[in-house]
Design a protein around this motif. Structure first.
Motif, mmCIF file in Angstrom:
data_model
loop_
_atom_site.group_PDB
_atom_site.id
_atom_site.type_symbol
_atom_site.label_atom_id
_atom_site.label_comp_id
_atom_site.label_asym_id
_atom_site.label_seq_id
_atom_site.Cartn_x
_atom_site.Cartn_y
_atom_site.Cartn_z
ATOM 1 N N ASN A 1 0.832 -1.220 0.000
ATOM 2 C CA ASN A 1 0.000 0.000 0.000
ATOM 3 C C ASN A 1 0.861 1.264 0.000
ATOM 4 O O ASN A 1 0.564 2.236 -0.684
ATOM 5 N N GLU A 2 1.959 1.183 0.775
ATOM 6 C CA GLU A 2 2.852 2.354 0.842
ATOM 7 C C GLU A 2 3.462 2.643 -0.525
ATOM 8 O O GLU A 2 3.602 3.789 -0.934
ATOM 9 N N LEU A 3 3.827 1.564 -1.229
ATOM 10 C CA LEU A 3 4.441 1.755 -2.546
ATOM 11 C C LEU A 3 3.429 2.327 -3.537
ATOM 12 O O LEU A 3 3.762 3.170 -4.364
ATOM 13 N N ILE A 4 2.157 1.857 -3.418
ATOM 14 C CA ILE A 4 1.128 2.366 -4.337
ATOM 15 C C ILE A 4 0.905 3.869 -4.077
ATOM 16 O O ILE A 4 0.864 4.668 -5.024
ATOM 17 N N ASP A 5 0.816 4.222 -2.782
ATOM 18 C CA ASP A 5 0.649 5.645 -2.458
ATOM 19 C C ASP A 5 1.797 6.473 -3.039
ATOM 20 O O ASP A 5 1.583 7.530 -3.629
ATOM 21 N N LEU A 6 3.006 5.947 -2.877
ATOM 22 C CA LEU A 6 4.186 6.650 -3.378
ATOM 23 C C LEU A 6 4.098 6.848 -4.897
ATOM 24 O O LEU A 6 4.367 7.930 -5.432
ATOM 25 N N CYS A 7 3.694 5.787 -5.594
ATOM 26 C CA CYS A 7 3.654 5.853 -7.063
ATOM 27 C C CYS A 7 2.538 6.783 -7.537
ATOM 28 O O CYS A 7 2.692 7.447 -8.563
ATOM 29 N N ILE A 8 1.423 6.817 -6.775
ATOM 30 C CA ILE A 8 0.354 7.752 -7.158
ATOM 31 C C ILE A 8 0.903 9.174 -7.097
ATOM 32 O O ILE A 8 0.686 9.983 -7.998
ATOM 33 N N THR A 9 1.678 9.457 -6.042
ATOM 34 C CA THR A 9 2.294 10.784 -5.921
ATOM 35 C C THR A 9 3.265 11.034 -7.071
ATOM 36 O O THR A 9 3.256 12.096 -7.693
ATOM 37 N N GLN A 10 4.080 10.011 -7.372
ATOM 38 C CA GLN A 10 5.070 10.190 -8.439
ATOM 39 C C GLN A 10 4.407 10.433 -9.798
ATOM 40 O O GLN A 10 4.948 11.102 -10.654
ATOM 41 N N PHE B 1 -7.616 4.952 -5.178
ATOM 42 C CA PHE B 1 -6.964 3.779 -4.600
ATOM 43 C C PHE B 1 -7.899 3.088 -3.609
ATOM 44 O O PHE B 1 -8.227 3.642 -2.563
ATOM 45 N N ASN B 2 -8.368 1.881 -3.917
ATOM 46 C CA ASN B 2 -9.197 1.086 -3.003
ATOM 47 C C ASN B 2 -8.263 0.207 -2.187
ATOM 48 O O ASN B 2 -7.818 -0.835 -2.652
ATOM 49 N N LYS B 3 -7.986 0.672 -0.994
ATOM 50 C CA LYS B 3 -6.907 0.088 -0.210
ATOM 51 C C LYS B 3 -7.406 -1.049 0.689
ATOM 52 O O LYS B 3 -8.431 -0.907 1.342
ATOM 53 N N ASP B 4 -6.691 -2.136 0.720
ATOM 54 C CA ASP B 4 -6.948 -3.212 1.685
ATOM 55 C C ASP B 4 -6.123 -2.874 2.926
ATOM 56 O O ASP B 4 -4.887 -2.980 2.917
ATOM 57 N N PHE C 1 -4.311 5.590 -21.559
ATOM 58 C CA PHE C 1 -5.533 5.116 -22.201
ATOM 59 C C PHE C 1 -6.825 5.569 -21.516
ATOM 60 O O PHE C 1 -7.899 5.418 -22.064
ATOM 61 N N GLU C 2 -6.691 6.114 -20.294
ATOM 62 C CA GLU C 2 -7.892 6.574 -19.587
ATOM 63 C C GLU C 2 -8.455 7.809 -20.299
ATOM 64 O O GLU C 2 -7.712 8.749 -20.579
ATOM 65 N N PRO C 3 -9.766 7.815 -20.585
ATOM 66 C CA PRO C 3 -10.339 9.006 -21.233
ATOM 67 C C PRO C 3 -10.190 10.237 -20.326
ATOM 68 O O PRO C 3 -10.164 10.109 -19.096
ATOM 69 N N ASN C 4 -10.109 11.413 -20.944
ATOM 70 C CA ASN C 4 -9.977 12.655 -20.164
ATOM 71 C C ASN C 4 -11.101 12.750 -19.146
ATOM 72 O O ASN C 4 -12.260 12.456 -19.461
ATOM 73 N N GLY C 5 -10.739 13.159 -17.935
ATOM 74 C CA GLY C 5 -11.741 13.311 -16.880
ATOM 75 C C GLY C 5 -12.055 12.010 -16.170
ATOM 76 O O GLY C 5 -12.810 11.996 -15.207
ATOM 77 N N GLY C 6 -11.469 10.911 -16.627
ATOM 78 C CA GLY C 6 -11.762 9.593 -16.050
ATOM 79 C C GLY C 6 -10.956 9.302 -14.795
ATOM 80 O O GLY C 6 -10.054 10.071 -14.414
ATOM 81 N N THR C 7 -11.314 8.209 -14.156
ATOM 82 C CA THR C 7 -10.619 7.820 -12.930
ATOM 83 C C THR C 7 -10.044 6.412 -13.077
ATOM 84 O O THR C 7 -10.766 5.471 -13.436
ATOM 85 N N ILE C 8 -8.775 6.296 -12.802
ATOM 86 C CA ILE C 8 -8.116 4.993 -12.842
ATOM 87 C C ILE C 8 -8.277 4.340 -11.469
ATOM 88 O O ILE C 8 -7.977 4.960 -10.452
ATOM 89 N N GLU C 9 -8.808 3.118 -11.474
ATOM 90 C CA GLU C 9 -9.057 2.449 -10.198
ATOM 91 C C GLU C 9 -7.869 1.556 -9.849
ATOM 92 O O GLU C 9 -7.501 0.667 -10.623
ATOM 93 N N ILE C 10 -7.291 1.805 -8.664
ATOM 94 C CA ILE C 10 -6.205 0.927 -8.209
ATOM 95 C C ILE C 10 -6.720 0.199 -6.965
ATOM 96 O O ILE C 10 -7.283 0.823 -6.070
ATOM 97 N N THR C 11 -6.554 -1.118 -6.952
ATOM 98 C CA THR C 11 -7.078 -1.898 -5.841
ATOM 99 C C THR C 11 -5.983 -2.776 -5.260
ATOM 100 O O THR C 11 -5.228 -3.391 -6.024
ATOM 101 N N SER C 12 -5.906 -2.817 -3.936
ATOM 102 C CA SER C 12 -5.013 -3.818 -3.330
ATOM 103 C C SER C 12 -5.892 -4.776 -2.532
ATOM 104 O O SER C 12 -6.922 -4.380 -1.981
ATOM 105 N N SER C 13 -5.529 -6.042 -2.524
ATOM 106 C CA SER C 13 -6.309 -7.032 -1.770
ATOM 107 C C SER C 13 -5.390 -8.207 -1.450
ATOM 108 O O SER C 13 -4.236 -8.255 -1.922
ATOM 109 N N HIS C 14 -5.887 -9.144 -0.671
ATOM 110 C CA HIS C 14 -5.072 -10.341 -0.436
ATOM 111 C C HIS C 14 -5.975 -11.563 -0.305
ATOM 112 O O HIS C 14 -7.125 -11.480 0.136
ATOM 113 N N GLU C 15 -5.442 -12.694 -0.700
ATOM 114 C CA GLU C 15 -6.193 -13.942 -0.693
ATOM 115 C C GLU C 15 -5.198 -15.087 -0.835
ATOM 116 O O GLU C 15 -4.240 -14.967 -1.613
ATOM 117 N N ASN C 16 -5.429 -16.169 -0.128
ATOM 118 C CA ASN C 16 -4.595 -17.376 -0.257
ATOM 119 C C ASN C 16 -3.096 -17.085 -0.231
ATOM 120 O O ASN C 16 -2.353 -17.511 -1.130
#
Lengths: 206, 381
Positions: free
Chosen positions: B234-243, B257-260, B287-302
Motif C-alpha cells: 500500500n505504501e508503494l502504491i501511495d508513493l507511485c500515485i504521488t510520483q 486507490f481502493n486500499k486493503d 488510455f484513460e479518457p480525459n476526466g476519467g478515474t483509474i481504479e487501483i485496488t489492493s487485496s489479499h487472498e490465499n
C-alpha cells in the motif's frame, strides 16, 4: 561407338521410362509424396565426353551414388547430381526444415538409398534387354569434382569405355531436379549390349 | 626349411568371428528361411539361434511383411540386386532393441546383398549396422542449428526494433538542434524554447529507452540484481500515485486507490516493484479518457497480495493480446495523448514479477477498458 537408330533410341527410352516409373512409385511410397521420374533422353558417348558434359552442367562439383554390376556385362552404374541439386533433392524428400551447409550423414545415406533404387531399376531394364541376370553390388556415395567421382566409381580402370547415358528428371512438389544416370561398360560389354538391343527389337517387332 | 602350411579358417573360426562382430548378420536361403543368425542378432532381437533357424524370416517377424526390407530381399533373391536401406525412410525396420529394452529401438542401416555360390545356389546376406548413436548426434546437431537459426532471427528482429526506437527520438533531437544552430538569429525566444523542449523530451525518451534496454539485457543474461526487503505494498502504491501525479494532472485523469487496510507484508525489491507500478500506472494514464478515474485496488487472498490497475480506455485489440508481453510490441491503438513508450515496459514488468514468484497478467473487456494485475506471495517470515 554405338550409333542408335531412331527405333532403337525410342525403344531404349521407353524401356527406361518404364523402369523409372517403378522406381518412382517405390520412392513415392517411401516419402509419402508424389514423385515423377522421366527419362527424356538416352544416348551413348565416350567416357572422356562424359566428364566434359557433367562439368559443363554442374559447375564442377557433383555428388553421386555408384554400384558395380556383373553378369553377361560388367561395369559401373552411376547416378549423379550437381551437388547443390543433390542437397535440394534430398531436402525435399526428407522435408528438411533445418538445412545445413553440406550434406550430413543422414542425407548422404538417404541419397544413397534413393540412388540405389534408381540404379537397380535401370539395371532391371538392361537385364530385360539381355534376357539374363545382371547382379549388382551395394551402392557407394561419392562426392567431388566430376572426374574424381567418375574415376572413383570406376573400378575397372579401362580407358576405353563407353557410357550409356540417361538424363533423369525428378519432379517433386512442383520442383524439377535434373540428374544423370550412367552405365559405364568396357568395350566387350558394349558390343554385347549392341547385339542384345538389336535382337530385343527384332523380337518385339517380329 | 619347413614349407609354410596354408591354414584355411575353419567353420568354427569363421562363426566365432561373425558372432563377435559388432553388426547384425543373418543369411537367408532363396525361400527366405533363416540359415544364419549371429550373436548380435540374438542379443538385439532376444531370439536365440534355435528360435529362428530354418524359419521363414517373415513368420518370425510378421510385422515386416510388405516392408521395404521384404521387397529388397525379394529383389536380391530373384534379380541379384543389392539394396541399401537407410533408417530415414524405413518404416518397418527389424524389431531390434538395445539390451533387449523395448523402449530402446535400434536405428538401423540395412545392407541386403545377394550371394551366389559356385553351384548357382543363391542366398541373401543381410547386415544391420546400429546407427542409434549417429542418429542421436545428428538430431542434436539439427536441434542446435535450429536454435541458432531462431536466435539469429530474434537478434536481427531485436536490432532492427532497437535501431528504429533509438533513431526516432534522435531524429527529433537532431531536427530541433539543427533549426537552432542554423537559424538562431531568426528564432524568437518562444520558438527557441519549443525547440529545446522537443530536444529535451526526446533526449529524456532516449534515456528511458536505454535504461529499459539495459534492464532487458540484464534480464536476458540473468544478471538482474534484486534487493529484497519486507515491504507494505500500500505504501508503494501511495508513493507511485504521488510520483505519477504530474502526469495524471497533465492528462486530466485521477487515481482512486481502493486500499486493503489489512494487507500482509511482502518480501520484495522495493525499487523494482515501484518500477512495475509506475509502468502500469503510466500505461493506464495513456488510455484513460480525459476526466476519467483509474481504479487501483489492493487485496489479499490465499497467501497472495493482489494489486490491480484498471483504466476505462478502448481496451487491447484481440490480435494483440498474445503479444502484449513481448519486447517492442505496442498496439497501434488510438493513443491520442501521444505518450511515448519504449515497448519494453510490460516485458520488463512481467519478468520482475515472475522473479518474485508472482504473476502479472490482464483482464480485458474492450468495452470497459483494461485491468492489469499482479500478485506477490505474502512474506511468511
Amino acid at each position: 561407338m554405338v550409333e542408335l537408330s531412331e527405333l532403337q533410341q525410342d525403344m531404349l527410352t521407353e524401356l527406361f521410362n518404364i523402369g523409372m516409373g517403378n522406381a518412382a512409385s517405390a520412392l513415392s511410397e517411401m516419402v509419402s509424396e508424389a514423385i515423377l521420374l522421366s527419362i527424356p533422353e538416352v544416348s551413348f558417348m565416350e567416357k572422356s565426353e562424359l566428364t566434359n558434359l557433367l562439368e559443363a552442367d554442374s559447375g564442377g562439383h557433383i555428388s553421386g551414388v555408384s554400384q558395380q554390376f556383373h553378369g553377361l556385362i560388367l561395369g559401373q552404374a552411376l547416378l549423379t547430381f550437381p551437388t547443390d541439386k543433390s542437397l535440394e533433392l534430398v531436402r525435399l524428400l526428407l522435408q528438411d526444415t533445418v538445412p545445413l551447409e553440406n550434406l550430413t550423414e543422414f542425407e548422404e545415406e538417404a541419397l544413397t538409398e534413393i540412388g540405389n533404387i534408381i540404379l537397380n531399376a535401370g539395371l532391371s531394364c538392361l537385364a530385360d534387354i539381355f534376357e539374363d541376370e545382371i547382379t549388382s553390388d551395394l551402392p557407394i556415395f561419392n562426392s567431388g569434382s566430376c572426374s574424381e567421382v567418375i574415376e572413383h566409381s570406376n573400378q575397372t580402370n579401362s580407358a576405353q569405355q563407353t557410357v550409356l547415358y540417361l538424363q533423369v528428371d525428378f519432379n517433386i512438389e512442383k520442383n524439377d531436379i535434373k540428374g544423370y544416370v550412367m552405365y559405364l561398360f568396357d568395350i566387350q560389354s558394349m558390343d554385347k549390349l549392341a547385339t542384345s538391343i538389336e535382337s530385343y527389337i527384332e523380337k518385339l517387332t517380329a | 626349411m619347413p614349407t609354410p602350411t596354408k591354414t584355411i579358417p575353419s567353420e568354427e573360426l569363421l562363426t566365432q568371428v561373425i558372432d563377435t562382430n559388432a553388426t547384425g548378420i543373418t543369411i537367408l536361403d532363396k525361400s527366405m528361411n533363416i540359415i544364419f543368425w549371429n550373436q548380435w542378432m540374438s542379443n538385439a532381437s532376444s531370439l536365440a539361434k534355435e528360435d529362428v533357424l530354418h524359419k521363414n524370416l517373415f513368420s518370425v517377424f510378421p510385422e515386416m511383411k510388405n516392408s521395404r526390407i521384404e521387397k529388397a530381399i525379394e529383389l536380391s533373391i530373384s534379380k541379384g540386386n543389392a539394396s541399401f536401406i537407410s533408417h530415414t525412410f524405413n518404416k518397418n525396420p527389424f524389431p531390434l532393441y538395445s539390451n533387449g529394452d523395448k523402449n530402446k529401438s535400434i536405428r538401423q542401416l540395412t545392407y541386403i546383398k545377394p550371394v551366389n555360390l559356385k553351384n548357382n545356389e543363391r542366398y541373401c546376406f543381410i547386415q544391420i549396422n546400429d546407427s542409434t548413436t549417429s542418429v542421436y548426434r545428428e538430431e542434436q546437431l539439427r536441434k542446435m542449428a535450429h536454435d541458432a537459426q531462431s536466435l539469429t532471427k530474434l537478434k536481427s528482429g531485436f536490432v532492427s526494433s532497437v535501431s528504429h526506437e533509438l533513431r526516432t527520438p534522435l531524429t527529433s533531437i537532431m531536427g530541433a538542434l539543427g533549426l537552432l544552430k542554423n537559424g538562431t538569429d531568426k528564432v524568437n525566444p518562444e520558438n527557441m524554447k519549443t525547440m529545446l523542449d522537443i530536444a529535451y523530451n526526446n533526449a529524456d525518451r532516449l534515456l528511458l529507452l536505454i535504461s529499459d534496454l539495459l534492464d532487458m539485457e540484464k534480464i536476458e543474461s540473468g544478471k538482474m540484481d534484486f534487493n529484497f526487503s519486507t515491504i507494505n505494498i500500500n505504501e508503494l502504491i501511495d508513493l507511485c500515485i504521488t510520483q505519477n501525479k504530474g502526469l495524471s494532472d497533465k492528462y486530466k485523469v485521477q487515481f482512486n486507490f481502493n486500499k486493503d487496510d489489512n494487507i500482509p507484508l511482502v518480501f520484495a525489491d522495493k525499487d523494482r516493484i515501484i518500477q512495475v507500478l509506475n509502468n502500469l500506472m503510466s500505461n493506464a494514464v495513456k488510455f484513460e479518457p480525459n476526466g476519467g478515474t483509474i481504479e487501483i485496488t489492493s487485496s489479499h487472498e490465499n497467501n497472495k497480495v493482489h494489486v490491480a490497475v484498471l483504466d476505462h480506455g478502448s481496451g487491447i485489440p484481440d490480435e494483440f493480446k498474445d503479444k502484449i508481453f513481448k519486447a517492442f510490441t505496442q498496439a497501434d491503438v488510438s493513443n491520442t495523448k501521444n505518450i511515448s513508450g519504449t515497448g519494453l515496459g510490460l516485458a520488463i514488468s512481467k519478468t520482475i514479477i515472475e522473479q518474485h514468484h508472482g504473476e502479472l497478467n490482464f483482464d480485458c473487456n474492450n468495452k470497459r477498458g483494461t485491468c492489469f494485475y499482479f500478485t506477490l506471495p505474502v512474506n511468511k517470515q
